[in-house]
Structures are given as structure tokens and as C-alpha cells.
Motif scaffolding. Structure first.
Motif, PDB file in Angstrom:
ATOM      1  N   VAL A 117       0.898  -1.245   0.089  1.00 43.54           N
ATOM      2  CA  VAL A 117       0.027  -0.172  -0.058  1.00 43.54           C
ATOM      3  C   VAL A 117       0.276   0.994  -0.113  1.00 43.54           C
ATOM      4  N   VAL A 118       2.158   1.114   0.600  1.00 43.06           N
ATOM      5  CA  VAL A 118       2.740   2.098   0.635  1.00 43.06           C
ATOM      6  C   VAL A 118       3.552   2.746  -0.102  1.00 43.06           C
ATOM      7  N   ALA A 119       4.175   1.467  -0.983  1.00 49.61           N
ATOM      8  CA  ALA A 119       4.996   1.716  -2.198  1.00 49.61           C
ATOM      9  C   ALA A 119       4.004   2.330  -3.384  1.00 49.61           C
ATOM     10  N   GLU A 120       2.660   1.520  -3.807  1.00 53.12           N
ATOM     11  CA  GLU A 120       1.571   2.029  -5.047  1.00 53.12           C
ATOM     12  C   GLU A 120       1.023   2.877  -4.642  1.00 53.12           C
ATOM     13  N   ARG A 121       0.595   3.953  -3.566  1.00 46.99           N
ATOM     14  CA  ARG A 121      -0.950   4.477  -3.671  1.00 46.99           C
ATOM     15  C   ARG A 121      -0.214   5.905  -2.844  1.00 46.99           C
ATOM     16  N   PRO A 122      -0.807   7.304  -3.744  1.00 46.41           N
ATOM     17  CA  PRO A 122      -0.229   8.170  -3.215  1.00 46.41           C
ATOM     18  C   PRO A 122      -0.123   8.737  -1.785  1.00 46.41           C
ATOM     19  N   GLU A 123       0.274   9.251  -1.083  1.00 45.63           N
ATOM     20  CA  GLU A 123       0.213   9.021   0.401  1.00 45.63           C
ATOM     21  C   GLU A 123      -1.149   9.486   0.438  1.00 45.63           C
ATOM     22  N   ASN A 124      -1.630  10.517  -0.109  1.00 51.40           N
ATOM     23  CA  ASN A 124      -3.119  11.624   0.065  1.00 51.40           C
ATOM     24  C   ASN A 124      -4.009  10.527   0.184  1.00 51.40           C
ATOM     25  N   GLU A 125      -4.028   9.137  -0.295  1.00 50.86           N
ATOM     26  CA  GLU A 125      -5.190   8.713  -0.671  1.00 50.86           C
ATOM     27  C   GLU A 125      -4.620   6.888  -0.119  1.00 50.86           C
ATOM     28  N   ILE A 126      -4.047   7.359   0.923  1.00 53.76           N
ATOM     29  CA  ILE A 126      -3.246   6.430   2.272  1.00 53.76           C
ATOM     30  C   ILE A 126      -3.900   6.975   3.381  1.00 53.76           C
ATOM     31  N   PRO A 127      -4.959   5.792   4.544  1.00 48.87           N
ATOM     32  CA  PRO A 127      -6.009   6.049   4.985  1.00 48.87           C
ATOM     33  C   PRO A 127      -5.219   5.638   6.384  1.00 48.87           C
ATOM     34  N   VAL A 128      -5.356   6.535   7.753  1.00 51.45           N
ATOM     35  CA  VAL A 128      -4.777   6.568   8.744  1.00 51.45           C
ATOM     36  C   VAL A 128      -5.763   6.212  10.153  1.00 51.45           C
TER      37      VAL A 128
END
Length: 472
Positions: A117-128
Motif C-alpha cells: 500500500v505504501v509503495a503503490e498509492r499516493p500518500e493522500n490516498e493512504i488511510p490512517v
């Protein structure tokens, strides 16, 4: 990150917030030092360890050690382990990935899913999302615990659904991997299967988990705590040497060093409201006798001292004593309720099973006989302390005149007052042990003095149908 603040919901927002990733031990280290500097109470509800156990825990936390709490039963080992949760951050962020078995550090994911997830998606689309401290602690009791329970196993259901055995997705994670970035506690370590001990040794040594030889190592971040009884922990072969060697600090617990500390613990843990609709007044000597019974049991040659005598022995007996006094108060209409020595006649129900007999020392005694001996010794110890202050020699002499006094847990307090009108005024000394005009307190004083004279061989007694008669 405090709970009242607006929390980032994406990895991009998290980076912008300035949040810093820490290992769980570093997190505890920093929070502990801050709380120590602020001067607050570090271990609430822990009594009697200020100069012994707590300083050792403090040093172990600063040293960032895994810990073993070593002591007999009823010495607050589990409570101490659970209190360490307060040194965690109130909440921490993790990658909100559906189906991910661990709470991934957003900056340092350890699973294939997290890394992908961290490698393939932009950080603004990675839910926290955010993990509260109270959910970051788990514990397990050793007996019956298998490798799969705390470390992991290949999941047959996932294989049946078509997942390749060589894929990480085929793994079922145990408790320790699932507590990644948290605290895991293992109670009664010596009872843990040797195979599982080997798995724990690997975690403590390499900080990773390998399941069924799966080629990927999981870099687990976890504080591991253990508890054990010295008798089993020190027995050869119960704990593998490699595991012992990797435990950072051993914290030795103990029973209260002074009786007044034991009484304080007893009151705190019993949690009885002595006020309310049916108030209870407990004379000091009754508190002292209850705790002294535990102290006497811990020294008795008839009790297996390797097992220990838990603080629950005092707590259960104290609750029974108060309950008996309240029952009498309700049935006889006496307020306040005041415990007496005769209320201790019910302590067998609350004491049975809490002591393990020494089979060499008690082979000719039943458990009830051992309990009676412990109670008599406790009464004698406390009584002799009061005799030194008040003196009751003259009271014993009046029994030479043929005086008899009947006592019992269901006799009204007025019974004692009426009976004492016909004996010499010297009985006034009996009330010095707890000066009060209340008939219930005075009845309790009478029973205490009579029981004390009996256990010190000054008078005799006979027992019939729950009532005791003291005489020469």
C-alpha cells in the motif's frame, strides 16, 4: 497525539502533523521520564513497594528491557504488568488497511500488504486510523498455550480458498504479532510448552517471528512481560536457559513487610462500603487479627511456603467477617454492625482452598485443623501486643470464682452487657482496647479479651451449637 486534537486521516496529513515514529519501548521510556519529571503517581493502587519493587521497575523501563515479575501468588504481579499501559501514548496512528492482521506503523510497515500500500498509492490516498492505549495490551496464561496461539500458524481455511502456501496471506498471526507496537504479557512462564519457549526466545533475540519456516521475517516491535513463581521458575528444565538469558530485568515482588500495609491492601482490595444504610464499625484489633492470620500462614510449618499465601486470603476473610457482622445486625436490629471474634467462625468457608498444605508438616492434620491453628496464633500475637499496653491479668483471676461467659455470632450485644453487670469492675480494662460506649464495640472487646485469654492458656472454653462458653 492527544485524544482531544483533530487527528490526521491520511498518511500525507500525518507527515504534515510532525508525528514521530518510535518503538514501543522508546515510547514508554519517553512517557515514563516525562511523568517521573512531573512528579505524579506512577503506580496507583500499588501499596508497600515504594522502596523495593517500584524502583526496579523504573530502572527497567528506562533501560527499555523486557521484564519478568517473579514472586508468589497474590503479590500484584499481574496488576503491575497491566499498569504499564499508562506509559503508552494515548493513541497512535496505524495504516487503516482492511484485512491487515497488525496495526502497521505508517512509516515502517512490516507486512507485505502494508508495504504494498505504501509503495503503490499516493500518500493522500493512504488511510490512517488511531489505536487507543487500552487496546495495546494483551496477556495469556501459559497452561494449554500452543505455538499457534501466540506466534502463528498456516491457516488451512486460506489454503482451501486457493491461497498459495508460499504466500504471506496464508499465515494466521498469533497474539504476539497482533500486538505489534504494543505490550504482551505471559503469565506463569514455567508452565509454557518448551516449543513455545523456543519461539519466544527467537522473538527476544531477533525481534522477529517465523511461522512454519516461512522465509519472511516479521520485525515485531513489542514489549514482552512475564510472570512466574520462584519455586517453578528456578526448577531445572522448566524454563529453557536461552529464554532466561534474554529477559532484560527480573523484578522480585514480595508480601507486605509490615502488618499495617497488609491491612491497607486488604481494605483497598475488599472494596467494602462500611457506611450506607447499614454502617459497620471494625475495631482495630479485628483488622489486625485478619491480616495477622495471613502473616501466620506464611510462616506456618503446615503450609507449603513455595506456593505462598495470597493477599486474597486476607481479603476473603475480611469480607466474610464484615458479612457475618451485617447479618447479625440485620437480624437483631443492631446499628452499627460490629465484627467480633465469633464472626471468625465462618472463615473456613472463605479460607478453604487458599492454602496449600505442606504434606510433610501436616500429614496428621486436616486443612480445618491447620486453619484453626493459624487463627489461634494470630489472636495470640495481637492479644499479647494489647496485653503489653493494657494488662489483663486480673480479668483471668475472676474466672477462678466460677464465672462463665457465653459468646456467639448471633448473640445480641445486650447479652454481654447484662452478663458483665454481675462480674467485678476490673472488666472495665477490657474496654481500653477500643474505648467506646457502643454496646456492639464493647461486646467485640469482651470477645477479643476472652479469646486472647483462652489462646494464652489462662482460661478454658467449651463449644456447643455455635456458641462458646469461657470458664476456668
Amino acid at each position: 497525539m492527544q485524544s482531544g486534537q483533530v487527528k490526521p486521516t491520511t498518511l500525507e496529513e500525518l507527515r504534515g502533523s510532525g508525528w514521530v515514529s518510535k518503538t514501543v519501548k522508546r515510547e514508554i521510556h519517553d512517557n515514563f521520564l516525562r511523568m517521573l519529571r512531573d512528579g505524579g503517581e506512577l503506580f496507583p493502587s500499588i501499596i508497600g513497594y515504594d522502596d523495593t519493587v517500584i524502583p526496579e521497575i523504573n530502572i527497567a523501563l528506562i533501560a527499555q528491557h523486557d521484564m519478568l515479575f517473579l514472586g508468589e501468588k497474590g503479590q500484584a504481579k499481574s496488576r503491575l504488568m497491566r499498569l504499564l499501559v499508562q506509559f503508552l501514548d494515548e493513541v497512535i496512528p496505524y495504516l487503516d488497511i482492511p484485512g491487515c492482521p497488525v496495526h502497521e506503523d505508517p512509516y515502517r510497515p512490516i507486512t507485505a500488504a502494508g508495504k504494498r500500500v505504501v509503495a503503490e498509492r499516493p500518500e493522500n490516498e493512504i488511510p490512517v486510523a488511531w489505536w487507543p492505549r487500552q487496546h495495546r495490551y494483551a496477556e495469556r496464561l501459559s497452561p494449554g498455550t500452543k505455538f499457534a496461539d501466540i506466534i502463528g500458524e498456516i491457516d488451512p481455511a486460506k489454503l482451501a480458498s486457493g491461497t498459495s502456501m508460499s504466500a504471506e496471506d496464508a499465515l494466521h498471526f498469533g497474539l504476539i504479532p497482533r500486538m505489534h507496537r504494543g505490550i504482551f504479557a505471559m503469565n506463569e512462564l514455567p508452565e509454557l510448552d518448551e516449543l513455545v519457549q523456543v519461539g519466544l526466545f527467537n522473538i527476544l533475540e531477533e525481534r522477529d517471528v517465523q511461522i512454519r519456516g516461512y522465509p519472511i521475517n516479521f520485525d515485531i516491535d513489542v514489549l514482552i512481560l512475564f510472570s512466574a513463581n520462584p519455586a517453578t521458575y528456578n526448577r531445572s528444565g522448566k524454563v529453557i536457559p536461552q529464554l532466561k538469558d534474554r529477559i532484560g530485568s527480573i523484578i522480585h515482588t514480595h508480601y507486605p513487610r509490615r502488618r499495617e500495609l497488609g491491612i491497607e491492601i486488604m481494605h483497598q482490595e475488599a472494596g467494602i462500603d462500611l457506611d450506607g444504610e447499614l454502617p459497620v464499625v471494625v475495631p482495630p484489633f479485628m483488622n489486625e487479627i485478619i491480616e495477622q492470620m495471613s502473616i501466620s500462614a506464611r510462616k506456618s510449618k503446615y503450609v507449603d511456603q513455595q506456593s505462598g499465601v495470597s493477599a486474597r486470603f486476607s481479603i476473603a476473610n475480611y469480607r466474610t467477617m464484615v458479612a457475618s457482622a451485617r447479618q447479625r445486625a440485620v437480624r437483631l436490629g443492631e446499628v452499627p454492625a460490629v465484627p467480633r471474634i465469633s464472626d471468625l467462625s465462618h472463615f473456613y468457608a472463605s479460607s478453604m482452598g487458599k492454602l496449600e498444605l505442606d504434606m510433610m508438616g501436616s500429614h496428621q492434620m486436616t486443612e480445618q485443623q491447620v486453619l484453626e491453628a493459624i487463627q489461634a496464633e494470630a489472636i495470640q500475637t495481637v492479644f499479647e501486643e494489647y496485653v503489653d499496653r493494657h494488662g489483663f491479668g486480673e480479668i483471668a483471676e475472676i474466672f477462678g470464682q466460677g464465672v462463665k461467659i457465653e459468646v456467639g455470632d448471633m448473640l445480641p450485644s445486650s447479652h454481654y452487657a447484662d452478663r458483665l453487670k454481675r462480674v467485678p469492675p476490673v472488666w472495665a480494662k477490657a474496654f481500653e482496647v477500643n474505648p467506646a460506649k457502643d454496646p456492639g464495640v464493647r461486646a467485640s472487646c469482651v470477645e477479643f479479651v476472652l479469646a486472647g485469654l483462652y489462646v494464652t492458656d489462662h482460661i478454658s472454653r467449651s463449644q456447643r451449637r455455635g456458641r462458646i462458653t469461657y470458664e476456668i
